[in-house]
Design an enzyme around this catalytic site. Structure first.
Site, PDB file in Angstrom:
ATOM      1  CB  CYS A 157      -0.948   0.082   1.207  1.00 52.30           C
ATOM      2  SG  CYS A 157      -1.923  -1.399   1.438  1.00 52.30           S
ATOM      3  NE  ARG A 197       4.385   1.982  -0.585  1.00 55.58           N
ATOM      4  CZ  ARG A 197       5.548   1.719  -0.032  1.00 55.58           C
ATOM      5  NH1 ARG A 197       6.656   2.048  -0.660  1.00 55.58           N
ATOM      6  NH2 ARG A 197       5.621   1.137   1.139  1.00 55.58           N
ATOM      7  CD1 TRP A 223      -0.508  -6.204  -3.734  1.00 53.06           C
ATOM      8  CD2 TRP A 223      -0.299  -6.877  -1.619  1.00 53.06           C
ATOM      9  NE1 TRP A 223      -0.178  -7.533  -3.744  1.00 53.06           N
ATOM     10  CE2 TRP A 223      -0.042  -7.979  -2.466  1.00 53.06           C
ATOM     11  CE3 TRP A 223      -0.225  -7.068  -0.231  1.00 53.06           C
ATOM     12  CZ2 TRP A 223       0.295  -9.246  -1.980  1.00 53.06           C
ATOM     13  CZ3 TRP A 223       0.104  -8.326   0.257  1.00 53.06           C
ATOM     14  CH2 TRP A 223       0.358  -9.394  -0.625  1.00 53.06           C
ATOM     15  CG  ASN A 234       2.245   0.322   3.906  1.00 51.57           C
ATOM     16  OD1 ASN A 234       1.980  -0.835   3.598  1.00 51.57           O
ATOM     17  ND2 ASN A 234       3.468   0.811   3.846  1.00 51.57           N
ATOM     18  N   GLY A 235       0.424  -1.693   6.079  1.00 54.42           N
ATOM     19  CA  GLY A 235       0.972  -2.625   7.068  1.00 54.42           C
ATOM     20  C   GLY A 235      -0.088  -3.643   7.448  1.00 54.42           C
ATOM     21  CD  GLU A 283      14.418 -13.508 -11.920  1.00 55.68           C
ATOM     22  OE1 GLU A 283      14.181 -13.965 -10.799  1.00 55.68           O
ATOM     23  OE2 GLU A 283      13.960 -12.424 -12.326  1.00 55.68           O
ATOM     24  CE  LYS A 328      10.656 -11.395 -13.712  1.00 56.71           C
ATOM     25  NZ  LYS A 328      11.647 -11.261 -12.683  1.00 56.71           N
ATOM     26  CD  GLU A 371       7.240 -11.487 -11.621  1.00 58.33           C
ATOM     27  OE1 GLU A 371       6.758 -10.812 -10.719  1.00 58.33           O
ATOM     28  OE2 GLU A 371       8.448 -11.461 -11.931  1.00 58.33           O
ATOM     29  CG  HIS A 392      16.137 -37.707  -7.384  1.00 60.12           C
ATOM     30  ND1 HIS A 392      16.505 -38.986  -7.030  1.00 60.12           N
ATOM     31  CD2 HIS A 392      17.255 -37.095  -7.825  1.00 60.12           C
ATOM     32  CE1 HIS A 392      17.813 -39.139  -7.218  1.00 60.12           C
ATOM     33  NE2 HIS A 392      18.294 -37.996  -7.709  1.00 60.12           N
ATOM     34  CE  LYS A 424       9.932  -2.781  -9.608  1.00 58.67           C
ATOM     35  NZ  LYS A 424      10.422  -3.952 -10.359  1.00 58.67           N
TER      36      LYS A 424
HETATM   37  C1  AGP Z   1      10.089 -10.321  -9.323  1.00 59.65           C
HETATM   38  O1  AGP Z   1       9.916  -9.928 -10.613  1.00 59.65           O
HETATM   39  C2  AGP Z   1       9.538  -9.479  -8.285  1.00 59.65           C
HETATM   40  N1  AGP Z   1       9.307  -8.153  -8.548  1.00 59.65           N
HETATM   41  C3  AGP Z   1       9.900  -9.845  -6.851  1.00 59.65           C
HETATM   42  O2  AGP Z   1      10.221 -11.178  -6.739  1.00 59.65           O
HETATM   43  C4  AGP Z   1      10.984  -8.975  -6.183  1.00 59.65           C
HETATM   44  O3  AGP Z   1      12.237  -9.279  -6.706  1.00 59.65           O
HETATM   45  C5  AGP Z   1      10.949  -9.223  -4.669  1.00 59.65           C
HETATM   46  O4  AGP Z   1       9.687  -8.869  -4.192  1.00 59.65           O
HETATM   47  C6  AGP Z   1      12.020  -8.463  -3.944  1.00 59.65           C
HETATM   48  O5  AGP Z   1      11.896  -7.096  -4.152  1.00 59.65           O
HETATM   49  P1  AGP Z   1      13.062  -6.120  -3.794  1.00 59.65           P
HETATM   50  O6  AGP Z   1      14.196  -6.381  -4.737  1.00 59.65           O
HETATM   51  O7  AGP Z   1      12.477  -4.746  -3.968  1.00 59.65           O
HETATM   52  O8  AGP Z   1      13.449  -6.389  -2.379  1.00 59.65           O
END
Ligand code: AGP
Length: 607
Positions: free
Chosen positions: A2, A27, A75, A101-102, A481, A485, A488, A504, A602
């Site tokens: 948020c 956010r 969020w 926020n929290g 990674e 990607k 998400e 396995h 983000k």
């Molecule tokens: C991946 O594409 C994400 N945006 C997510 O995994 C991100 O890397 C993670 O939340 C950590 O964020 P930060 O680098 O801002 O700590």
């Protein structure tokens, strides 16, 4: 997560606050709302589920002569994304407006108590208990009411509150969630991030845990957790509100992928020179280096994936234990920590709650902490002994792309410099590394060109049941990674499995509708990896391979993207670029929201 923004002053509050929300959308974007206060105290609220565009249509319903206001982009944690659960929240009489926020962890018990006392709730959020608690505690002084309520809360919060009986006043408080106040001339601001108010003031006070700020248009006061007034620690920040434009690109992700040659060059500027690696910022911990007995990387998500190759390199060069931990696990169950454990925290935003929690655990144990951060001025930059900035520029798209490659590169640079300083890297080895490191921007350019081939590959394999990403050694972090990607961005199932582990259990998933995406690097385990890919093909799984420094890839792959040959640590980093493009193309096939995938934000400021 948020985002919060608040304003007291003569400008049109609703528009100023809405512009601030635009910069905070990273956010969260489940819902958004604005509350404004008129000079006679009356509070008006407009809030809507969904992205900011929905709220924009309701802005004309707010008064134009407000003297203060608070706003929020959400969020969702507790309660679905709906109009009712959107912030600002209010009490039954409409006399209070509050944004948060929290997470209030003990909200259930507080809610039971409040309901027993006759309060009626209009949302299913944890936040609403704050409004009712403040309503109960209020005796004509909003700050006093908030001070009375805070000791009853467990969890994390950044809040901003207005009360109808004190028109023009905003009281804000924080614990473990970012909050700043902005000092203006005849106007004052509060925000989750200076970027939300950068168009109006650069004079910022970063609130510390437990602090409470009291604002009116004519000034701001700051109070410690015990209620005593403390001086305003005003810093001039350089944050720019211009989170850049998409330019010729359709999506920020596209633009940010394309920027990687420049962002990688920027990460090395002044750090890889004269045949060596030297990061000036590490001078701050030079006294600790000789005594280091173990190295712990902590991070989340892509940042965690970015740490893996550097941890392996650190262990090899130093000959001491070095590993990466997911910060949410590390913070509550840390390994043995002490002054001889070097902790390296990686975060694009510098606000990830779990990473900050892990750093707190490290600092409580007197472990020296290096932070690798993109966002200047973020909480993490103020929590570490040495800070190495990524210099990747603002990353708008939720999916980490340029920040990921810059994190992986910067982590390698740090390990190399520390090893050099500790006498574990000879001058000739350092020169060999430097030469190859400086070729990275060029390699990234050619990987971007090669990535064009992913459009046809995505079209061919969209519709598959799932994807298994695999590799061995340094390439495995890239496979993880790549899977992250794809998940998400396109909402398809994907997982990263070390190639030797497929037999396995995971191999039972394989078949014509379950492709394997392989990162094939020229390392000592190449032949083992090729055998594993042959095993997958024997089960009729198509193999899509991103290949570096290996000829005749057609023998083990159905589709290949060739990237430049390089040592495995560097090739692994470059190999992530075609996998970003693969995920991007798959997201387009899925018709998904590329820059703002569902359910994500983000900056992840909750646990
Ligand atoms: C991946 O594409 C994400 N945006 C997510 O995994 C991100 O890397 C993670 O939340 C950590 O964020 P930060 O680098 O801002 O700590």
């Amino acid at each position: 997560m948020c985002g919060i923004v608040g304003y007291a002053g003569p400008q049109r509050a609703s528009e100023l606050l809405f512009a601030g929300l635009r910069t905070l959308e990273y956010r969260g974007y489940d819902s958004a709302g604005v509350a404004t206060a008129a000079a006679n105290g009356s509070i008006s609220i407009q809030k809507r589920a969904g992205k900011l565009d929905n709220l924009q249509m309701a802005l004309p319903l707010l008064p134009t002569d407000a003297i203060a206001g608070i706003a929020h982009t959400r969020w969702a944690t507790h309660g679905e994304a709906s109009d009712a659960n959107a912030h600002p929240h209010s009490d039954e009489s409409g006399g209070i407006a509050l944004v948060h926020n929290g997470i209030i962890e003990n909200f259930s018990e507080l809610k039971r108590e409040l309901e027993a006392a006759g309060h009626h709730f209009s949302s299913t959020t944890d936040t609403e208990v704050l409004v009712h608690l403040i309503e109960s505690a209020y005796q004509g002084d909003l700050r006093a009411a908030i001070f009375a309520v805070l000791p009853r809360l467990r969890g994390q919060w950044a809040i901003a509150v207005m009360h109808k009986d004190e028109p023009g006043r905003i009281v804000a408080a924080r614990k473990e969630a970012p909050l700043v106040i902005g000092i203006g001339d005849g106007e004052q601001f509060v925000a989750s991030d200076p970027i939300a108010i950068a168009a109006h003031t650069r004079r910022i006070v970063f609130l510390r845990d437990g602090e409470v700020a009291d604002l009116t248009k004519s000034g701001a006061q700051l109070f410690a957790a015990d209620g005593s007034e403390v001086p305003l620690r005003i810093e001039e920040v350089t944050t720019s509100a211009s989170t850049n434009e998409k330019g010729e690109y359709t999506h920020f992700m596209q633009k940010e992928m394309a920027e990687q040659p420049q962002s990688l060059r920027a990460a090395m500027l002044g750090r890889v020179t004269d045949g060596t690696v030297r990061i000036e910022e590490l001078d701050a911990i030079s006294a600790n280096i000789a005594g280091i007995r173990s190295i712990e990387f902590v991070a989340c998500g892509s940042a965690y994936n970015a740490s893996l190759a550097a941890a392996a390199l650190a262990e090899r060069l130093f000959g001491i234990p070095a590993r990466s931990s997911v910060a949410s696990e590390f913070r509550y169950d840390p390994p043995a920590l002490g002054p001889t454990t070097l902790v390296i925290a990686i975060s694009q935003s510098g606000e990830t709650a779990d990473t900050l929690g892990a750093v707190r655990a490290a600092r409580n144990a007197s472990a020296p902490v290096i932070a690798i951060v993109n966002s200047e001025g973020s909480t993490l930059t103020r929590s570490a002994d040495a800070v190495v900035l990524l210099r990747a520029g603002v990353e708008v798209s939720v999916a980490a792309t340029k920040s990921f490659t810059s994190q992986a590169l910067t982590a390698l640079l740090i390990v190399l410099d520390l090893a050099r300083r500790a006498g574990h890297l000879s001058a000739s080895d350092a020169a060999g590394w430097s030469k190859e490191l400086l070729e990275i921007p060029e390699m990234a350019s050619s990987a971007l060109t090669a990535s064009e081939g992913m459009r046809a590959i995505a079209a061919r394999f969209y519709g598959s049941e799932g994807f298994m990403f695999t590799s061995r050694g340094e390439g495995f972090a890239t496979a993880l990674e790549g899977a992250l990607k794809l998940k998400e961005l396109s909402y398809l199932h994907a997982e990263g499995i070390p190639a030797g582990e497929m037999k396995h259990g995971p191999i039972s998933l394989l078949g014509p509708k379950h492709p394997v995406v392989a990162v094939v690097l020229n390392s000592h385990t190449l032949q083992k990896l090729v055998s594993n890919l042959m095993e997958a093909r024997a089960r009729l799984s198509p193999v899509i391979a991103v290949v570096s420094g290996v000829d005749e890839a057609g023998e083990f792959a159905d589709e290949t993207i060739m990237i430049p040959a390089a040592r495995p640590e560097i090739a692994a980093l470059i190999a992530s670029i075609p996998l970003q493009r693969f995920a991007y193309e798959m997201a387009l096939c899925a018709g998904a929201s590329v820059d703002q995938p569902k359910n994500l934000a983000k900056s992840v400021t909750v646990e």
